[in-house]
Design a protein around this motif. Structure first.
Motif, PDB file in Angstrom:
ATOM      1  N   LEU A  50      51.564  47.611  47.647  1.00 30.33           N
ATOM      2  CA  LEU A  50      50.863  46.481  47.130  1.00 30.33           C
ATOM      3  C   LEU A  50      50.044  46.839  45.913  1.00 30.33           C
ATOM      4  N   GLN A  51      49.198  47.995  46.174  1.00 31.17           N
ATOM      5  CA  GLN A  51      48.455  48.303  44.883  1.00 31.17           C
ATOM      6  C   GLN A  51      49.024  48.170  43.586  1.00 31.17           C
ATOM      7  N   MET A  52      50.512  48.670  43.602  1.00 32.43           N
ATOM      8  CA  MET A  52      51.131  48.822  42.414  1.00 32.43           C
ATOM      9  C   MET A  52      51.989  47.601  41.908  1.00 32.43           C
ATOM     10  N   LYS A  57      46.767  43.383  41.513  1.00 20.83           N
ATOM     11  CA  LYS A  57      45.790  43.056  40.564  1.00 20.83           C
ATOM     12  C   LYS A  57      45.122  41.997  41.006  1.00 20.83           C
ATOM     13  N   ALA A  58      45.668  41.072  41.735  1.00 18.15           N
ATOM     14  CA  ALA A  58      45.067  39.870  42.305  1.00 18.15           C
ATOM     15  C   ALA A  58      44.049  40.082  43.133  1.00 18.15           C
ATOM     16  N   MET A  59      44.438  41.282  43.979  1.00 19.18           N
ATOM     17  CA  MET A  59      43.226  41.795  45.306  1.00 19.18           C
ATOM     18  C   MET A  59      42.249  42.398  44.494  1.00 19.18           C
ATOM     19  N   ARG A  60      42.139  43.193  43.344  1.00 15.36           N
ATOM     20  CA  ARG A  60      41.182  43.729  42.816  1.00 15.36           C
ATOM     21  C   ARG A  60      40.366  42.787  42.007  1.00 15.36           C
ATOM     22  N   ALA A  61      40.768  41.677  41.491  1.00 15.54           N
ATOM     23  CA  ALA A  61      40.211  40.814  40.771  1.00 15.54           C
ATOM     24  C   ALA A  61      39.373  39.957  41.674  1.00 15.54           C
ATOM     25  N   VAL A  93      42.711  41.451  53.293  1.00 16.68           N
ATOM     26  CA  VAL A  93      43.893  41.071  53.169  1.00 16.68           C
ATOM     27  C   VAL A  93      44.710  40.774  54.419  1.00 16.68           C
ATOM     28  N   ALA A  94      44.728  41.883  55.440  1.00 20.74           N
ATOM     29  CA  ALA A  94      45.319  41.712  56.684  1.00 20.74           C
ATOM     30  C   ALA A  94      44.882  40.600  57.504  1.00 20.74           C
ATOM     31  N   ARG A 141      48.044  33.013  43.626  1.00 16.92           N
ATOM     32  CA  ARG A 141      46.943  33.876  43.166  1.00 16.92           C
ATOM     33  C   ARG A 141      47.575  34.446  42.134  1.00 16.92           C
ATOM     34  N   LEU A 142      48.594  34.708  41.831  1.00 15.68           N
ATOM     35  CA  LEU A 142      49.256  35.300  40.603  1.00 15.68           C
ATOM     36  C   LEU A 142      49.319  34.240  39.730  1.00 15.68           C
ATOM     37  N   GLN A 143      49.724  33.317  39.813  1.00 11.45           N
ATOM     38  CA  GLN A 143      49.457  31.952  38.691  1.00 11.45           C
ATOM     39  C   GLN A 143      47.937  31.757  38.254  1.00 11.45           C
ATOM     40  N   ALA A 144      46.986  31.969  39.271  1.00 13.57           N
ATOM     41  CA  ALA A 144      45.546  31.986  38.986  1.00 13.57           C
ATOM     42  C   ALA A 144      45.223  32.983  38.070  1.00 13.57           C
ATOM     43  N   ARG A 145      45.711  34.333  37.985  1.00 11.08           N
ATOM     44  CA  ARG A 145      45.558  35.330  37.304  1.00 11.08           C
ATOM     45  C   ARG A 145      46.398  35.117  36.216  1.00 11.08           C
ATOM     46  N   ARG A 146      47.279  34.163  35.916  1.00  9.73           N
ATOM     47  CA  ARG A 146      48.164  34.073  34.810  1.00  9.73           C
ATOM     48  C   ARG A 146      49.045  35.269  34.641  1.00  9.73           C
ATOM     49  N   ILE A 147      49.541  35.682  35.759  1.00  2.86           N
ATOM     50  CA  ILE A 147      50.599  36.624  35.896  1.00  2.86           C
ATOM     51  C   ILE A 147      51.758  35.907  35.931  1.00  2.86           C
ATOM     52  N   LYS A 148      52.853  35.903  34.985  1.00  2.00           N
ATOM     53  CA  LYS A 148      53.827  35.300  34.991  1.00  2.00           C
ATOM     54  C   LYS A 148      55.143  36.091  35.179  1.00  2.00           C
TER      55      LYS A 148
END
Length: 236
Positions: A101-103, A108-112, A120-121, A143-150
């Motif tokens: 998950l970290q990779m 990235k979203a979790m760290r942000a 998470v669990a 979450r991905l969308q909020a971080r603008r991860i396309k």
């Protein structure tokens, strides 16, 4: 089009990637999708068919679909990340799932958001209990969308298909993650072929069908009796 070298010539054995590259160059030159030519790529089995679809999608804009069953939870990085998310929620001590998950973009979203492993669990388990597995997937895609991860087009399609699969599972009423993981790993779809697309299918499934262009990337052997060595072929 016979893409393999003639085994009788003693030519150096080529790799799947070499064959895929040659196959794609033929498709790019002819562009059956733009010229309205019906085209099929025939393979010996489903495994190579899946690899061909993945290769063409990664290296070309030519629309291509497989007639074989597609296991959407294991044929792309996004789905595998989602599986690790559920796996970690069910087994917080699973360091492999957590490191995976970290990779991923989820990491990235979790760290942000400064989410700990426990956060998470607990969130995943709570969402499953309250809303079901589909809601978990939707939340993490948001979450991905909020971080603008396309996501690329293929990943977006798989995200929709995975969400749909989760909705099907939720209809059973089960809240058990292990049952969901088993369901997801065995869930398969068959993509509908649209007009103007290259169709990848096994030779067996192609019987009785007619195409204007056919690519045969798995030829080999000199006798039809030697089926396990490929299709029997002879020059001239």
């Amino acid at each position: 089009c016979l893409l393999n070298p003639d085994p009788a010539t003693g030519a150096k054995k080529v790799t799947d990637r070499d064959i895929f590259a040659t196959m794609l160059s033929v498709l790019e030159e002819i562009r059956p999708d733009k010229r309205g030519i019906t085209c099929a790529i025939l393979t010996q089995g489903n495994a190579i068919a899946t690899k061909i679809v993945e290769y063409v999608r990664a290296n070309s804009t030519i629309p291509i679909f497989s007639e074989s069953d597609l296991h959407i939870a294991s044929d792309n990085p996004l789905s595998l990340a989602i599986l690790s998310l559920f796996q970690f929620a069910a087994h917080p001590g699973d360091s492999f799932a957590w490191q995976h998950l970290q990779m991923t973009p989820f990491g990235k979203a979790m760290r942000a958001e400064k989410l700990s492993a426990a956060d998470v669990a607990n969130e995943v388990l709570d969402d499953i209990t309250r809303h079901g597995t589909a809601r978990v997937i939707a939340r993490w895609l948001e979450r991905l969308q909020a971080r603008r991860i396309k996501l690329d087009e293929f990943s977006r399609r798989r995200a929709d298909e995975f969400t749909s699969a989760a909705q099907t599972f939720d209809q059973s009423g089960s809240k058990n993650i292990e049952e969901f993981l088993s369901f997801a790993e065995n869930y398969a779809i068959r993509e509908p072929a649209a007009e103007g697309t290259v169709q990848v299918m096994t030779i067996h499934k192609s019987k009785g069908l007619g195409f204007q262009l056919v690519l045969l990337p798995e030829l080999g052997g000199m006798k039809l009796a030697l089926a396990d060595e490929g299709i029997g072929t002879r020059r001239n």
